[in-house]
Write a protein that holds these residues in place. Structure first.
Motif, PDB file in Angstrom:
ATOM      1  N   PHE A 413      46.748  38.198  34.275  1.00 25.64           N
ATOM      2  CA  PHE A 413      45.993  37.256  35.066  1.00 25.64           C
ATOM      3  C   PHE A 413      44.525  37.744  35.600  1.00 25.64           C
ATOM      4  CE2 PHE A 413      44.821  36.086  39.673  1.00 25.64           C
ATOM      5  CZ  PHE A 413      44.582  34.594  39.481  1.00 25.64           C
ATOM      6  N   LEU A 414      44.538  39.029  36.434  1.00 21.42           N
ATOM      7  CA  LEU A 414      43.382  39.379  36.480  1.00 21.42           C
ATOM      8  C   LEU A 414      42.349  39.648  35.547  1.00 21.42           C
ATOM      9  CD1 LEU A 414      44.415  42.485  38.932  1.00 21.42           C
ATOM     10  CD2 LEU A 414      43.680  40.214  39.758  1.00 21.42           C
ATOM     11  N   THR A 415      42.752  39.972  34.260  1.00 19.08           N
ATOM     12  CA  THR A 415      41.916  40.294  33.193  1.00 19.08           C
ATOM     13  C   THR A 415      41.542  39.037  32.678  1.00 19.08           C
ATOM     14  OG1 THR A 415      43.408  42.150  32.492  1.00 19.08           O
ATOM     15  CG2 THR A 415      41.832  41.172  30.874  1.00 19.08           C
ATOM     16  N   ASP A 416      42.189  37.872  32.482  1.00 17.27           N
ATOM     17  CA  ASP A 416      41.909  36.697  32.199  1.00 17.27           C
ATOM     18  C   ASP A 416      40.581  35.860  33.201  1.00 17.27           C
ATOM     19  OD1 ASP A 416      43.315  36.624  29.931  1.00 17.27           O
ATOM     20  OD2 ASP A 416      45.121  35.285  30.972  1.00 17.27           O
ATOM     21  N   LEU A 417      41.036  36.277  34.600  1.00 11.87           N
ATOM     22  CA  LEU A 417      39.915  35.817  35.609  1.00 11.87           C
ATOM     23  C   LEU A 417      38.724  36.455  35.461  1.00 11.87           C
ATOM     24  CD1 LEU A 417      39.444  34.012  37.999  1.00 11.87           C
ATOM     25  CD2 LEU A 417      40.769  35.745  39.628  1.00 11.87           C
ATOM     26  N   ALA A 418      38.882  38.009  35.212  1.00 13.99           N
ATOM     27  CA  ALA A 418      37.671  38.798  35.137  1.00 13.99           C
ATOM     28  C   ALA A 418      36.721  38.021  33.895  1.00 13.99           C
ATOM     29  CB  ALA A 418      37.812  39.892  34.845  1.00 13.99           C
ATOM     30  N   ASN A 419      37.483  37.607  32.694  1.00 15.18           N
ATOM     31  CA  ASN A 419      36.805  37.062  31.639  1.00 15.18           C
ATOM     32  C   ASN A 419      36.139  35.837  32.107  1.00 15.18           C
ATOM     33  OD1 ASN A 419      37.304  39.249  29.608  1.00 15.18           O
ATOM     34  ND2 ASN A 419      39.396  38.366  28.914  1.00 15.18           N
ATOM     35  N   LEU A 420      36.777  35.003  32.705  1.00 16.93           N
ATOM     36  CA  LEU A 420      35.999  33.751  32.981  1.00 16.93           C
ATOM     37  C   LEU A 420      34.886  33.978  33.969  1.00 16.93           C
ATOM     38  CD1 LEU A 420      39.353  31.704  34.018  1.00 16.93           C
ATOM     39  CD2 LEU A 420      37.819  31.143  32.124  1.00 16.93           C
ATOM     40  N   CYS A 421      34.919  34.955  34.873  1.00 14.63           N
ATOM     41  CA  CYS A 421      33.660  35.312  35.780  1.00 14.63           C
ATOM     42  C   CYS A 421      32.552  35.667  34.990  1.00 14.63           C
ATOM     43  CB  CYS A 421      34.214  36.082  36.865  1.00 14.63           C
ATOM     44  SG  CYS A 421      35.343  35.814  38.131  1.00 14.63           S
ATOM     45  N   ASP A 422      32.911  36.571  33.732  1.00 13.78           N
ATOM     46  CA  ASP A 422      31.987  37.346  33.114  1.00 13.78           C
ATOM     47  C   ASP A 422      31.122  36.269  32.167  1.00 13.78           C
ATOM     48  OD1 ASP A 422      30.552  39.295  32.214  1.00 13.78           O
ATOM     49  OD2 ASP A 422      32.037  39.778  30.565  1.00 13.78           O
ATOM     50  N   SER A 423      32.036  35.086  31.862  1.00 11.34           N
ATOM     51  CA  SER A 423      31.452  34.080  30.942  1.00 11.34           C
ATOM     52  C   SER A 423      30.558  33.191  31.482  1.00 11.34           C
ATOM     53  CB  SER A 423      32.503  33.208  30.165  1.00 11.34           C
ATOM     54  OG  SER A 423      33.114  32.621  31.320  1.00 11.34           O
ATOM     55  N   VAL A 424      30.387  33.216  32.970  1.00 15.81           N
ATOM     56  CA  VAL A 424      29.364  32.367  33.501  1.00 15.81           C
ATOM     57  C   VAL A 424      28.411  33.047  34.315  1.00 15.81           C
ATOM     58  CG1 VAL A 424      30.869  30.115  33.517  1.00 15.81           C
ATOM     59  CG2 VAL A 424      31.123  31.959  35.583  1.00 15.81           C
ATOM     60  N   GLY A 425      28.443  34.386  34.164  1.00 18.06           N
ATOM     61  CA  GLY A 425      27.441  35.392  34.593  1.00 18.06           C
ATOM     62  C   GLY A 425      27.630  35.821  36.156  1.00 18.06           C
TER      63      GLY A 425
END
Length: 458
Positions: A413-425
């Motif tokens: 879950f943390l990895t997925d959430l980090a990916n989401l944050c990364d994708s919007v800068g």
């Protein structure tokens, strides 16, 4: 670091992986069996190791049509493999399947496993699976084993099997590719707060202590009191309710499937569990305690509010109110319906309620599914990502409350959430999450999986 490792007594791939995973070690492979052209092996040694087990399967796959070849028969094939293994060693392995385990600790045999043979006919779930499995066994070997108590073997496999699933990269899904029987590990009971954590990266079972200061007990009696977790809580993505937090529903599932109840510190206090699970933000007029939301089994359209009498309340066992509230149960519901339901639930439930956590998990995953679709415009995609991040931040706060004393934390879950944050800068937030996730991954798997994508992100 694993404190000890156990090789499987028997293992079998799920049908969908038979053509791309070695049937002996479960690694990726494309070298087909020259006879059936279905089963594959990664090298000659694996083919030799598995040949005695594959012999019966081979005839079946050679003679069946393409349509019938890939019906799921993994339990039936495990039964055949057990019979073959019993004919070889009588249920007592000739070599030690455990590594790094002192000789003073007793190794279990096949005959130490409990299969609940007498309970299976009284469970519709188990009995229906048995009827399917025995028909598959007949298809595989006709009547060759009519003199063997196949139901007893079936029960031991069903109750004692462990998933075999690989993490080759933290950014890829970990999926169950097969099942295995580990004789000694099967002796450990389940706990939602286990003593031992799984940190396997291949077909072998690897376990480490939750507390790094602990060591292997001096006696078999104390060793057998250790616990593991049967649910792989931190190794699968958010797809179902009750993924990470123990609930009464999960306890019922354990009773129905494993024929035993969980007695860990989380589950043993049912009153505390009921408050933690579905406490609302409404207070009892008599005692001032929080009221609890319960299902109304007489009317599925309505739930009831009750005071559980934790403070010896006079309204204990009385229905204080009836509420028309709908939970998110249908995975095919639109995101608007999910959000509307979540909004209603958030207005009623206490912010720390586990039921609220589970509903947010479902909506978070609904957004994840939407973001994997290709028919979104850029504005929709950005809005969905930002909302998923908002939900993820709320979930993190709840995980930190409910799992602060737990060895289980949802690192995927943390990895997925980090990916989401990364994708919007949102780079700083993403790096913090990637760093926390990487720490959790390395705790479990050390250098046995590939972290290069993490290092690129950081």
């Amino acid at each position: 670091m694993a404190i000890f490792t156990e090789a499987p007594y028997i293992a079998a791939l799920k049908e969908e992986f038979l053509t791309n995973r070695c049937s002996s070690c479960f690694k990726s492979s494309r070298n087909k069996c020259s006879d059936c052209r279905i089963i594959v092996y990664c090298n000659d040694q694996c083919r030799i190791n598995d040949q005695i087990y594959h012999k019966l399967e081979c005839e079946y796959y050679k003679n069946k049509s393409e349509k019938l070849k890939f019906e799921e028969t993994v339990i039936a094939r495990m039964i055949l493999r057990v019979i073959t293994r019993l004919n070889l060693d009588g249920g007592q392995p000739s070599i030690d399947l455990c590594s790094n385990l002192p000789d003073r600790i007793h190794r279990r045999s096949w005959f130490d496993l409990v299969g609940h043979r007498d309970e299976i006919p009284y469970s519709d779930r188990h009995w229906n699976l048995w009827l399917t499995t025995i028909n598959q066994v007949k298809l595989l070997v006709q009547d060759q084993f009519d003199n063997i108590d196949l139901l007893a073997i079936f029960g031991k496999i069903l109750i004692n099997r462990f998933r075999v699933a690989f993490h080759e990269n933290p950014f890829n899904e970990r999926i169950c590719i097969g099942w295995a029987i580990y004789l000694t590990v099967s002796g450990f009971n389940h706990s939602c707060q286990p003593d031992l954590l799984q940190c396997s990266y291949d077909i072998n079972m690897r376990l480490k202590f939750n507390d790094s200061n602990r060591t292997i007990p001096e006696t078999t009696v104390e060793f057998n009191k250790l616990t593991v977790n049967y649910r792989h809580q931190n190794d699968f993505r958010l797809k179902n309710p009750s993924t990470y937090v123990p609930t009464r529903k999960q306890r019922r599932n354990f009773i129905n499937f494993f024929f035993f109840n969980c007695h860990c510190i989380y589950c043993s206090n049912d009153l505390r569990n009921r408050y933690a699970e579905s406490s609302t933000n409404r207070l009892c007029s008599q005692c001032g305690d929080f009221l609890v939301l319960e299902k109304n089994f007489n009317d599925s359209m309505n739930s009831i509010l009750v005071c559980l009498g934790r403070n010896k309340c006079s309204q204990y066992d009385k229905i204080i109110d009836r509420i028309n509230i709908s939970s998110i149960d249908n995975a095919e519901e639109t995101i608007k319906i999910c959000e509307d339901k979540l909004s209603n639930i958030e207005q009623l439930l206490h912010p720390q309620s586990i039921l609220l956590l589970q509903q947010r998990e479902k909506v978070f995953f609904a957004y994840q599914k939407l973001l994997n679709e290709n028919n979104l415009n850029e504005n929709q995609r950005t809005n969905y990502i930002n909302r998923a991040i908002q939900l993820g931040e709320l979930l993190m706060k709840q995980y930190d409350i409910h799992l602060q004393q737990s060895s289980i934390y949802p690192k995927i879950f943390l990895t997925d959430l980090a990916n989401l944050c990364d994708s919007v800068g949102k780079e700083d937030q993403a790096k913090q999450l990637y760093s926390k996730a990487l720490h959790l991954w390395r705790q479990d798997y050390q250098d046995h999986i590939d972290y290069k994508d993490f290092y690129v992100k950081l």
